[in-house]
Design an enzyme around this catalytic site. Structure first.
Site, PDB file in Angstrom:
ATOM      1  CE  LYS A  69      -2.329  -0.486  -9.738  1.00 46.82           C
ATOM      2  NZ  LYS A  69      -3.146  -1.441  -8.977  1.00 46.82           N
ATOM      3  CG  ASP A 106      -3.181  -2.383  -5.314  1.00 43.17           C
ATOM      4  OD1 ASP A 106      -4.020  -1.489  -5.099  1.00 43.17           O
ATOM      5  OD2 ASP A 106      -2.520  -2.456  -6.361  1.00 43.17           O
TER       6      ASP A 106
END
Ligand code: ATR
Length: 277
Positions: A69, A106
């Site tokens: 990520k 997210d």
């Protein structure tokens, strides 16, 4: 229905347990889209080459999970403001002119989940208490602040990691010791567990909730089990609780819309599909 094949997927290491293929697969089937969403086991060594190859193979985009990520920000041609602020990306899109755009959904997935189950809640209505200071906490703290949260208390086993969040996001973040949790419960509008404590197979999250206010919204990013001990205890106090599965579902929606051209529904049918089998 288009006759053009659309492909997307998720890259990570490990990847076998990802629920994203089932999630996107459900949407593809539900909307009759001629597309595929595949899990790809990609190691650190092959990440760069894989990301350059995927658009050549026809991929529209790709989700990114552990451990890539953060690294993908260095490889991307375009980084959205929120991905840059969070310092990580989970949703990559290959643009029509061959560029790689990195975004992070997210934090918005977290907010969308809480709002779905508590429509009257808004981040600006009061302070939040965030347990944990890892990658998930970073996305959540960043988004709570962007949504106008007046104060975010961060408590973490390793205080130095919480200090990094304060340093990065500024004075609205206050780092507190784990022992202060009972005092803070009195004053927060939102309590969120971002640690792995309470997850099946992990240690329990042992906190004293006696002073939790019934008006506090309580949520957990752990979703195995769905009803974590934290949520069960908070419900016992009369709090509105939101389980963590919805964050996974909501973070997936923007990518699906970008790659497959249809805004998908996040509802009970999707939850059942992701939980089932
Ligand atoms: P993620 O990306 O899911 O946030 P992470 O970056 O590994 O994962 O963060 C995990 C979080 O759970 C951290 O806040 C971690 O605390 P530390 O920073 O002290 O490691 C927390 N955590 C994990 N196991 C824990 C435990 N046994 N006790 C307390 N906190 C724990």
């Amino acid at each position: 229905m288009t006759d053009k094949l659309l492909i997307a997927g998720v890259i990570g290491d490990p990847i076998a347990h990802s629920r994203s293929p089932r999630l996107h697969g459900h949407w593809l089937q539900r909307y009759g889209i001629n597309g595929h969403y595949v899990p790809l086991h990609v190691t650190r060594d092959t990440l760069h080459d894989t990301l350059r190859l995927l658009p050549e193979l026809g991929f529209k985009g790709i989700n990114v999970t552990i451990p890539h990520k953060e690294t993908v920000l260095q490889i991307a041609d375009i980084v959205t403001d929120r991905a840059a602020l969070i310092g990580a990306a989970n949703t990559l899109t290959f643009t029509a002119n061959g560029r790689l755009q990195a975004d992070n959904t997210d934090g918005s997935g977290f907010i969308d989940n809480v709002k779905q189950y508590t429509p009257d809640w808004s981040a600006s209505e009061g302070p939040a208490l965030v347990l944990g200071a890892g990658g998930a906490a970073r996305a959540i703290v960043c988004t709570l602040l962007a949504e106008g949260c007046p104060q975010v208390f961060v408590v973490n086993r390793t205080r130095a990691r919480a200090d990094v969040l304060r340093h990065h996001f500024g004075a609205r973040v206050m780092v507190m010791d784990w022992t202060r949790i009972p005092d803070l419960l009195d004053e927060v509008a939102l309590l969120v567990n971002t640690t792995s404590l309470g997850m099946e197979g992990a240690q329990p999250l042992n906190i004293n909730l006696d002073r939790l206010h019934p008006q506090t919204v309580v949520t957990d990013i752990v979703y195995t089990p769905l009803r974590t001990e934290l949520l069960v205890a908070a419900e016992g106090v009369g709090c509105h609780v939101v389980d963590g599965l919805g964050m996974l579902l909501h973070q997936a929606a923007p990518g699906f819309e970008r790659w497959f051209g249809r805004k998908p529904e996040v509802d009970e049918e999707l939850r059942a599909a992701v939980l089932g089998g």
